[in-house]
Scaffold this active site. Structure first.
Site, PDB file in Angstrom:
ATOM      1  N   GLU A 164      -3.903   7.478  -3.809  1.00  0.00           N
ATOM      2  CA  GLU A 164      -3.334   6.232  -3.303  1.00  0.00           C
ATOM      3  C   GLU A 164      -3.237   5.157  -4.371  1.00  0.00           C
ATOM      4  O   GLU A 164      -4.014   5.120  -5.318  1.00  0.00           O
ATOM      5  CB  GLU A 164      -4.073   5.720  -2.061  1.00  0.00           C
ATOM      6  CG  GLU A 164      -5.523   5.407  -2.238  1.00  0.00           C
ATOM      7  CD  GLU A 164      -6.181   4.879  -0.951  1.00  0.00           C
ATOM      8  OE1 GLU A 164      -5.699   5.158   0.163  1.00  0.00           O
ATOM      9  OE2 GLU A 164      -7.196   4.177  -1.069  1.00  0.00           O
ATOM     10  N   TYR A 190       0.854  -1.199   0.000  1.00  0.00           N
ATOM     11  CA  TYR A 190       0.000   0.000   0.000  1.00  0.00           C
ATOM     12  C   TYR A 190       0.882   1.239   0.000  1.00  0.00           C
ATOM     13  O   TYR A 190       1.900   1.291   0.688  1.00  0.00           O
ATOM     14  CB  TYR A 190      -0.904   0.027   1.240  1.00  0.00           C
ATOM     15  CG  TYR A 190      -1.658   1.336   1.372  1.00  0.00           C
ATOM     16  CD1 TYR A 190      -2.898   1.502   0.772  1.00  0.00           C
ATOM     17  CD2 TYR A 190      -1.103   2.420   2.061  1.00  0.00           C
ATOM     18  CE1 TYR A 190      -3.575   2.717   0.855  1.00  0.00           C
ATOM     19  CE2 TYR A 190      -1.773   3.632   2.143  1.00  0.00           C
ATOM     20  CZ  TYR A 190      -3.012   3.771   1.543  1.00  0.00           C
ATOM     21  OH  TYR A 190      -3.669   4.970   1.605  1.00  0.00           O
TER      22      TYR A 190
END
Lengths: 376, 296
Positions: A188, A101
């Site tokens: 993101e 991530y």
């Protein structure tokens, strides 16, 4: 403005971030054609502005063109958290070795962006933050200097990411450049994939653009989809109102965000629930108020209306004129309770005195009255 | 009788030749604020006649500062895309107090301003997206309606403009006045927040109690509560707006947004309770609690 995954990837790619090849399909036939063109395993992904698509069945693997047709047919038209899927992204599947991530979030506590990196990729990062906060490495970015490659490499090392360090750092810097270059408030990559052949690729992405900065990103305007927004919110935007559709039954109109928020709280306090937040803004004229009343009356959920005005720059008599016009044109067809105070309140009361409009001295009394009336 | 501004404060109006700038400059003059100069790029050398007073206009803030070295404050009336630049112009020209009322500034712009101002410790920025500040009876440095404010001994800090007017008017109706009222703004990034102002009110001999009006979004109220529990010598009364707002929806103010579990009303109320700060459940309660705090 929220971008779809495919739009976010397009933007990232323009900043040099590697993304899997993919195209948009609006019909199963289009999905089939794209899958045939790639002649490989593809992922069919619903493009909707909500999280949790995967869990809702909006993401499926397809082994060939015919399979892509079937999977796209199943996903298109699907309802995900109240939104209908109108298009799918057909992307070449990647051979995943690791899923990480990497996200940039505007963080008011550090007065900048926080870069968050974790080995726990491909899952909801908020869940990771709640259950295993130590699994996330955080770094506050200097908004003037931006993210530098040496910093990105150090963060990757600190987070324990495995793979080509330079490529991973380049992806983080690319993400920052895309974020800063397009005035994003959130950007993101999740998952950031290390493939079995060692490539670093952004397999999914999410980007929100700051609406206040859209004036300098006219190119991004093409990404806007008004159909994804509530129709009353689209109409309100055209009038220049700050409007949010809520799930109650009392329409709330006021001036100033704080006062309107407090009005919603007061409606709840006396046993009701607001159907909307509507701030007419500072210095509103009668026309604006008239349009606000008209908009709220269009909402079938609204069973009663509370108008709460504290005149500062806004004149109470202008508000009264707008309400009276809506009443006289027969648009105002729902119970109304009004409270006006502040600038030009005497003139407002003079205008309203012979009209069939209920005026109350406090917002509490007005809210109580309209909640009671709406319940009948 | 105040913090930050008083009857001697000398004010520059940036963007004074614009419609908003000229209108509010006149309103501030009417209140008694000492407006000594204005600035608009390209309009230097002109003069503006407001309420019979001649106000010189300069091309830049530094020109204005050179001609009027005693300038204490600047208030900015420029559109949001130009507001960050105007703020930095005032800061680098050495204006110690800057008020930025612009609503709708890009987050990145404000982030860079806040960062750059850290290297200029003598500069204080109020706002953006705020009504400004007022020391009733002495100086109005903002766009608030003058009539709702009464001079007295209660300090006020608020993220909401209209609620500031409302609370001040209700206090005035109860014969309670204010020392200084500061609208800090509704944006997620602001120049001055509760913990910057609470120490000033704490030390101000003419302030007896402080009303703070917060709302959902961010953690400024939580930080303030912690500071209060450790340092505040005077009673504080809090109000939190947006208690029933849903998560993930921006309620008018760009900063009034609950993200995940950050910025909830519950968290703010809990922090206040822990710090023994009484919280008013309604606007009316603000007055009741303030009276109680003042022993009235």
């Amino acid at each position: 403005m929220k971008l779809h995954e495919y739009q976010a990837k397009e933007l990232l790619a323009s900043y040099g971030v590697p993304v899997p090849p993919g195209k948009i399909a609006r019909t199963p036939e289009e999905a089939k054609a794209i899958a045939n063109e790639y002649a490989s395993l593809t992922v069919i992904k619903a493009q909707v502005h909500v999280g949790g698509r995967g869990k809702a069945g909006g993401v499926k693997l397809a082994k060939d063109g015919n399979d892509a047709f079937e999977k796209a047919q199943a996903i298109l038209g699907m309802d995900i958290k109240g939104l209908t899927v109108k298009k799918v992204l057909v992307a070449k599947a990647v051979d995943i070795a690791k899923e990480y991530y990497c996200g940039l979030i505007h963080d008011r506590n550090v007065q900048s962006f926080t870069l968050m990196v974790s080995k726990e990729g491909g899952v909801d990062i908020e869940e990771v933050a709640a259950t295993n906060p130590a699994a996330i490495t955080r770094f506050a970015i200097d908004p003037i200097k931006g993210l530098r490659a040496f910093e990105a490499r150090q963060i990757a090392l600190d987070a324990g990411l495995e793979g080509n360090l330079n490529k991973i750092a380049a992806m983080m810097v690319g993400l920052w450049n895309a974020c800063a270059g397009s005035d994003a408030t959130l950007a993101e990559i999740n998952p950031l994939v290390i493939t079995t052949t060692g490539e670093v690729i952004a397999a999914d992405a999410k980007i929100d653009i700051d609406d206040n900065a859209m004036y300098r990103h006219t190119d991004l305007e093409a990404f806007r989809e008004t159909e994804a927004e509530h129709p009353l919110e689209v109409e309100a935007k055209a009038f220049g109102f700050s409007y949010v559709k809520l799930d109650g039954h009392i329409g709330v109109i006021g001036n100033g965000a704080g006062l309107v928020m407090t009005s919603l709280d007061v409606v709840s306090r006396v046993g009701g629930k607001a159907a909307n937040f509507l701030d007419i803004g500072g210095g509103a004229k009668a026309e604006i108020v008239y349009n606000a009343v008209k908009l709220v009356c269009k909402d079938p959920d609204v069973k009663g209306i509370l108008i709460n005005i504290f005149g500062g720059i806004t004149r109470a008599d202008e508000v009264a004129k707008g309400v009276i016009r809506a009443l006289e044109e027969g648009i105002l067809n729902k119970p109304l309770a009004m409270r006006v105070a502040g600038t030009a309140v005497a003139e407002a009361n003079e205008l309203l005195k012979d009209k069939p409009i209920n005026i109350y001295p406090t917002m509490m009394e007005a809210a109580t009255a309209v909640v009671k009336e709406a319940a009948q | 009788m105040s913090i930050l501004i008083n009857k001697n404060t000398k004010v520059l109006v940036q963007g004074i030749t614009g419609r908003e700038g000229a209108y509010h400059a006149e309103k501030m003059l009417e209140y008694g604020t000492q407006i000594v100069a204005g600035s608009t790029p390209g309009k230097g050398g002109q003069t503006l006649s407001l309420l019979g007073k001649t106000i010189p206009v300069y091309n830049s803030v530094s020109e204005a500062k050179a001609a009027h070295p005693d300038l204490d404050a600047s208030i900015i009336f420029v559109p949001p895309p130009a507001a960050a630049d105007a703020t930095l112009e005032a800061a680098h020209a050495g204006i110690p107090l800057i008020v930025n009322i612009a609503e709708g500034m890009p987050v990145f712009d404000m982030m860079k301003v806040v960062k750059e101002l850290k290297s200029l410790p003598n500069v204080r920025l109020i706002g953006g997206n705020c009504p400004g500040l007022i020391t009733p009876g002495e100086c109005k440095l903002g766009i608030m309606p003058a009539s709702t404010f009464k001079a007295g001994r209660v300090g006020m800090i608020s993220r909401s403009g209209t609620l500031t007017y409302e609370a001040s008017a209700m206090l005035a109706a109860a014969d309670i006045g204010c020392s200084t009222v500061v609208g800090i703004g509704g944006d997620p990034m602001i120049g001055t927040t509760f913990i910057d102002l609470l120490p000033m009110f704490n030390e101000d001999p003419n302030t007896d109690a402080v009303v703070m009006i917060g709302e959902i979004g961010g953690a400024d109220e939580e930080q303030a509560a912690e500071w209060i529990s450790k340092n505040m010598k005077k009673p504080v009364i809090a109000f939190i707006s947006g208690r029933t707002a849903p998560k993930g929806k921006r309620m008018g103010h760009a900063g009034a947004l609950i993200m995940g579990n950050v910025g909830t009303a519950e968290s703010k109320l809990e922090a206040m309770a822990k710090a023994n700060v009484p919280v008013a459940d309604t606007m009316e309660d603000i007055i009741i609690l303030t009276k109680k705090a003042l022993g009235l």
